[in-house]
Design a protein around this motif. Structure first.
Motif, PDB file in Angstrom:
ATOM      1  N   GLU A 265       0.825  -1.209   0.000  1.00  0.00           N
ATOM      2  CA  GLU A 265       0.000   0.000   0.000  1.00  0.00           C
ATOM      3  C   GLU A 265       0.859   1.260   0.000  1.00  0.00           C
ATOM      4  O   GLU A 265       0.540   2.247  -0.651  1.00  0.00           O
ATOM      5  N   TYR A 266       1.950   1.226   0.760  1.00  0.00           N
ATOM      6  CA  TYR A 266       2.801   2.407   0.885  1.00  0.00           C
ATOM      7  C   TYR A 266       3.934   2.440  -0.146  1.00  0.00           C
ATOM      8  O   TYR A 266       4.784   3.315  -0.103  1.00  0.00           O
ATOM      9  N   GLY A 267       3.935   1.480  -1.053  1.00  0.00           N
ATOM     10  CA  GLY A 267       4.945   1.465  -2.116  1.00  0.00           C
ATOM     11  C   GLY A 267       6.356   1.235  -1.617  1.00  0.00           C
ATOM     12  O   GLY A 267       7.323   1.787  -2.161  1.00  0.00           O
ATOM     13  N   ILE A 268       6.505   0.415  -0.586  1.00  0.00           N
ATOM     14  CA  ILE A 268       7.831   0.146  -0.013  1.00  0.00           C
ATOM     15  C   ILE A 268       8.577  -0.858  -0.884  1.00  0.00           C
ATOM     16  O   ILE A 268       8.050  -1.913  -1.232  1.00  0.00           O
ATOM     17  N   THR A 269       9.812  -0.520  -1.243  1.00  0.00           N
ATOM     18  CA  THR A 269      10.654  -1.436  -2.020  1.00  0.00           C
ATOM     19  C   THR A 269      12.056  -1.485  -1.408  1.00  0.00           C
ATOM     20  O   THR A 269      12.496  -0.538  -0.759  1.00  0.00           O
ATOM     21  N   VAL A 270      12.728  -2.613  -1.627  1.00  0.00           N
ATOM     22  CA  VAL A 270      14.114  -2.787  -1.184  1.00  0.00           C
ATOM     23  C   VAL A 270      14.963  -3.064  -2.416  1.00  0.00           C
ATOM     24  O   VAL A 270      14.720  -4.035  -3.134  1.00  0.00           O
ATOM     25  N   SER A 271      15.944  -2.231  -2.661  1.00  0.00           N
ATOM     26  CA  SER A 271      16.782  -2.368  -3.857  1.00  0.00           C
ATOM     27  C   SER A 271      17.928  -3.345  -3.617  1.00  0.00           C
ATOM     28  O   SER A 271      18.255  -3.685  -2.474  1.00  0.00           O
ATOM     29  N   GLN A 272      18.541  -3.779  -4.698  1.00  0.00           N
ATOM     30  CA  GLN A 272      19.707  -4.635  -4.593  1.00  0.00           C
ATOM     31  C   GLN A 272      20.849  -3.905  -3.901  1.00  0.00           C
ATOM     32  O   GLN A 272      21.632  -4.505  -3.151  1.00  0.00           O
ATOM     33  N   GLU A 273      20.910  -2.612  -4.116  1.00  0.00           N
ATOM     34  CA  GLU A 273      21.929  -1.795  -3.444  1.00  0.00           C
ATOM     35  C   GLU A 273      21.736  -1.828  -1.926  1.00  0.00           C
ATOM     36  O   GLU A 273      22.708  -1.917  -1.169  1.00  0.00           O
ATOM     37  N   ASP A 274      20.464  -1.773  -1.494  1.00  0.00           N
ATOM     38  CA  ASP A 274      20.162  -1.869  -0.061  1.00  0.00           C
ATOM     39  C   ASP A 274      20.643  -3.196   0.499  1.00  0.00           C
ATOM     40  O   ASP A 274      21.232  -3.258   1.585  1.00  0.00           O
ATOM     41  N   LEU A 275      20.375  -4.281  -0.240  1.00  0.00           N
ATOM     42  CA  LEU A 275      20.766  -5.614   0.213  1.00  0.00           C
ATOM     43  C   LEU A 275      22.283  -5.767   0.265  1.00  0.00           C
ATOM     44  O   LEU A 275      22.828  -6.336   1.212  1.00  0.00           O
ATOM     45  N   ASP A 276      22.954  -5.270  -0.758  1.00  0.00           N
ATOM     46  CA  ASP A 276      24.419  -5.377  -0.804  1.00  0.00           C
ATOM     47  C   ASP A 276      25.051  -4.642   0.378  1.00  0.00           C
ATOM     48  O   ASP A 276      25.989  -5.151   1.003  1.00  0.00           O
ATOM     49  N   LYS A 277      24.522  -3.464   0.679  1.00  0.00           N
ATOM     50  CA  LYS A 277      25.056  -2.688   1.804  1.00  0.00           C
ATOM     51  C   LYS A 277      24.809  -3.406   3.129  1.00  0.00           C
ATOM     52  O   LYS A 277      25.697  -3.469   3.993  1.00  0.00           O
ATOM     53  N   ALA A 278      23.600  -3.960   3.290  1.00  0.00           N
ATOM     54  CA  ALA A 278      23.272  -4.656   4.532  1.00  0.00           C
ATOM     55  C   ALA A 278      24.165  -5.871   4.724  1.00  0.00           C
ATOM     56  O   ALA A 278      24.603  -6.166   5.847  1.00  0.00           O
ATOM     57  N   TRP A 279      24.445  -6.594   3.652  1.00  0.00           N
ATOM     58  CA  TRP A 279      25.308  -7.769   3.743  1.00  0.00           C
ATOM     59  C   TRP A 279      26.733  -7.365   4.123  1.00  0.00           C
ATOM     60  O   TRP A 279      27.355  -7.968   4.993  1.00  0.00           O
ATOM     61  N   LYS A 280      27.243  -6.332   3.463  1.00  0.00           N
ATOM     62  CA  LYS A 280      28.598  -5.873   3.758  1.00  0.00           C
ATOM     63  C   LYS A 280      28.711  -5.395   5.205  1.00  0.00           C
ATOM     64  O   LYS A 280      29.715  -5.646   5.877  1.00  0.00           O
ATOM     65  N   ASP A 281      27.676  -4.707   5.685  1.00  0.00           N
ATOM     66  CA  ASP A 281      27.687  -4.227   7.064  1.00  0.00           C
ATOM     67  C   ASP A 281      27.688  -5.394   8.049  1.00  0.00           C
ATOM     68  O   ASP A 281      28.381  -5.360   9.073  1.00  0.00           O
TER      69      ASP A 281
ATOM     70  N   LYS B 128      16.020  -8.646   3.528  1.00  0.00           N
ATOM     71  CA  LYS B 128      15.098  -7.886   2.676  1.00  0.00           C
ATOM     72  C   LYS B 128      13.789  -7.620   3.403  1.00  0.00           C
ATOM     73  O   LYS B 128      13.255  -6.506   3.369  1.00  0.00           O
ATOM     74  N   SER B 129      13.260  -8.638   4.072  1.00  0.00           N
ATOM     75  CA  SER B 129      12.025  -8.469   4.830  1.00  0.00           C
ATOM     76  C   SER B 129      12.197  -7.449   5.946  1.00  0.00           C
ATOM     77  O   SER B 129      11.347  -6.582   6.169  1.00  0.00           O
ATOM     78  N   SER B 130      13.318  -7.535   6.669  1.00  0.00           N
ATOM     79  CA  SER B 130      13.567  -6.607   7.770  1.00  0.00           C
ATOM     80  C   SER B 130      13.748  -5.174   7.282  1.00  0.00           C
ATOM     81  O   SER B 130      13.248  -4.226   7.894  1.00  0.00           O
ATOM     82  N   LEU B 131      14.467  -5.016   6.175  1.00  0.00           N
ATOM     83  CA  LEU B 131      14.663  -3.672   5.616  1.00  0.00           C
ATOM     84  C   LEU B 131      13.341  -3.073   5.168  1.00  0.00           C
ATOM     85  O   LEU B 131      13.096  -1.875   5.359  1.00  0.00           O
ATOM     86  N   ALA B 132      12.478  -3.901   4.582  1.00  0.00           N
ATOM     87  CA  ALA B 132      11.171  -3.418   4.130  1.00  0.00           C
ATOM     88  C   ALA B 132      10.349  -2.950   5.322  1.00  0.00           C
ATOM     89  O   ALA B 132       9.695  -1.895   5.268  1.00  0.00           O
TER      90      ALA B 132
END
Length: 452
Positions: A201-217, A248-252
């Motif tokens: 409903e709120y148009g929330i998306t998680v990009s591959q860039e978001d995932l890559d950063k989270a993994w590196k962190d 991805k679920s947590s970031l969303a």
């Protein structure tokens, strides 16, 4: 009437790591040679917070939702090497609890696709118990299968509480019954489904860039060794792909929280008021730096004596004024704080091992301890600041570290409250119907057996 929360989630890690509080698949891990568990971790805003903004895990429950229909039931600390070997030998009960929370969350990752077919369910596996089939509940007309709930509950019980008496005792210790535990799991699944709907409903998306950063962190927080990090998450049932799915679920969910409950910094007056109301918590706080000389757990007496002699030599140089403490820390310390001159922050904002805390508590500002022996090796400790006031009248009287900590905590609490109110309102608009628990589910037990 409020209901008891499900089990807390805690994962044991190597002795040189802080205790991990695993509330979702995003597991923050901070290496440090003296810290046991950071208070700051428990108030930090991150994706590991539960879906309702509370500090509990996936099984958290709140007040009964007046919109939920419930059908009336029919009648009735080691070395790295040792840790690795121990993990391969068996999975502890604590880790099993982690897997339960992970299992619920992992199942929900494909909830959007499953909703299209009108069924919320997980992949069926061969299990050493009988499944009943049927529908446990519906959420806006979408089914939650009974077997899904059963498998989640049994993933905790199997191997840990196989005997009815043990299982009943565990439930009783948590303030639960089979019926209330089942309802908690259903509530968690339903709420997660509704969050997925809200994200759309709120148009929330998680990009591959978001995932890559989270993994590196995540890898960086574990020490920078990606191979070692992958081995660690595999010990609790992840692959890299499934871990990334959970991230991805947590970031969303975090992005959704940012959308519906944006953070606002507390005012100076709010911080001062809080500090004065809780001054005993912070008064007497000591900031310290240390130099760590590591000793392997399996070191011989000769090896230990050699390290002790090296530490004493550096201590003598510091006491003689031949080298500044911060420079000595950068040159000799084997702790991750070395680059910061040994600074490990304020003792009231974290928890140090007892030997370290005892030694620090005896130091005045700028005083240096003798050699302090802990399970990590030998420490040289310096007290660098002391916070002690009668009343806070201005933030200028409060050290930056404490000021920032309190500000972040108040901000986090405000966000959690706002998000919780939004989520309660959103959930109450949903049509949730929970069906009676089948009597023959494998986790059903006579609670009288808890006293046997």
């Amino acid at each position: 009437a409020s209901r008891a929360a499900g089990p807390s989630v805690e994962m044991e890690g190597p002795a040189h790591l802080r205790t991990l509080i695993c509330k979702s698949a995003c597991i923050p891990i901070y290496p440090c040679g003296i810290m046991k568990k950071s208070v700051n971790d428990m108030v930090a805003r991150n994706a590991a917070t539960s879906s309702d903004g509370s500090e509990e895990g996936t099984m958290a429950v709140g007040r009964r939702n007046p919109k939920v229909k419930r059908e009336a039931p029919e009648a009735s600390e080691p070395t790295k090497k040792q840790v690795k070997e121990a993990r391969k030998e068996k999975l502890s009960k604590t880790a099993k609890i982690v897997l339960v929370a992970i299992g619920i969350l992992a199942m929900l990752l494909s909830v959007t696709a499953m909703a299209c077919s009108g069924v919320l369910n997980e992949v069926n596996k061969e299990e050493p118990y009988e499944l009943t089939g049927g529908v446990a509940a519906t959420v806006n007309g979408v089914n939650i299968k009974e077997d899904t709930v059963t498998n989640q509950i049994m993933s905790l019980r199997t191997g840990s509480y196989d005997k009815d008496a043990d299982w009943a005792a565990y439930l009783a210790s948590q303030g639960l019954t089979p019926e209330s535990y089942r309802e908690n799991v259903i509530d968690g699944i339903a709420r997660q489904y509704l969050l997925v709907e809200a994200e759309k409903e709120y148009g929330i998306t998680v990009s591959q860039e978001d995932l890559d950063k989270a993994w590196k962190d995540a890898v960086k927080n574990y020490g920078g060794d990606e191979k070692a990090f992958v081995e660690m998450i595999e010990q609790v049932g992840f692959t890299k792909d499934t871990y990334l799915e959970n991230i991805k679920s947590s970031l969303a969910q975090q992005k959704l929280k940012d959308e519906v409950a944006p953070a606002e910094k507390p005012s100076d007056e709010e911080i001062i008021t809080y500090l004065n109301e809780n001054l005993s918590t912070y008064n007497g706080a000591r900031r310290s730096s240390h130099i760590l000389f590591k000793v392997a757990e399996d070191a011989t007496d000769e090896q230990r004596a050699k390290v002790e002699a090296e530490a004493q030599k550096v201590l003598d140089q510091i006491n003689a004024g031949e080298i500044e403490f911060a420079k000595a820390a950068k040159k000799y310390s084997e702790d991750s704080s070395a680059d910061k001159g040994g600074d490990v922050g304020w003792d009231k904002l974290t928890t140090f091992v007892p030997e370290y805390q005892d030694a620090l508590s005896k130091l005045g500002v700028d005083q240096v301890s003798g050699l302090v022996k802990t399970t990590y090796g030998y420490h040289i400790i310096k007290c660098t600041e002391l916070f002690e006031v009668q009343t806070v009248t201005s933030l200028d009287e409060v050290p930056e570290g404490i000021r920032t900590y309190v500000s972040d905590m108040l901000e986090s609490q405000a966000v959690a409250t706002a998000y919780g109110e939004w989520l309660t309102d959103y959930t109450e608009k949903a049509e949730i119907k929970i069906n009676p628990m089948p009597e023959n589910v494998p986790y059903n037990v006579d609670m009288k057996k808890a006293s046997e």
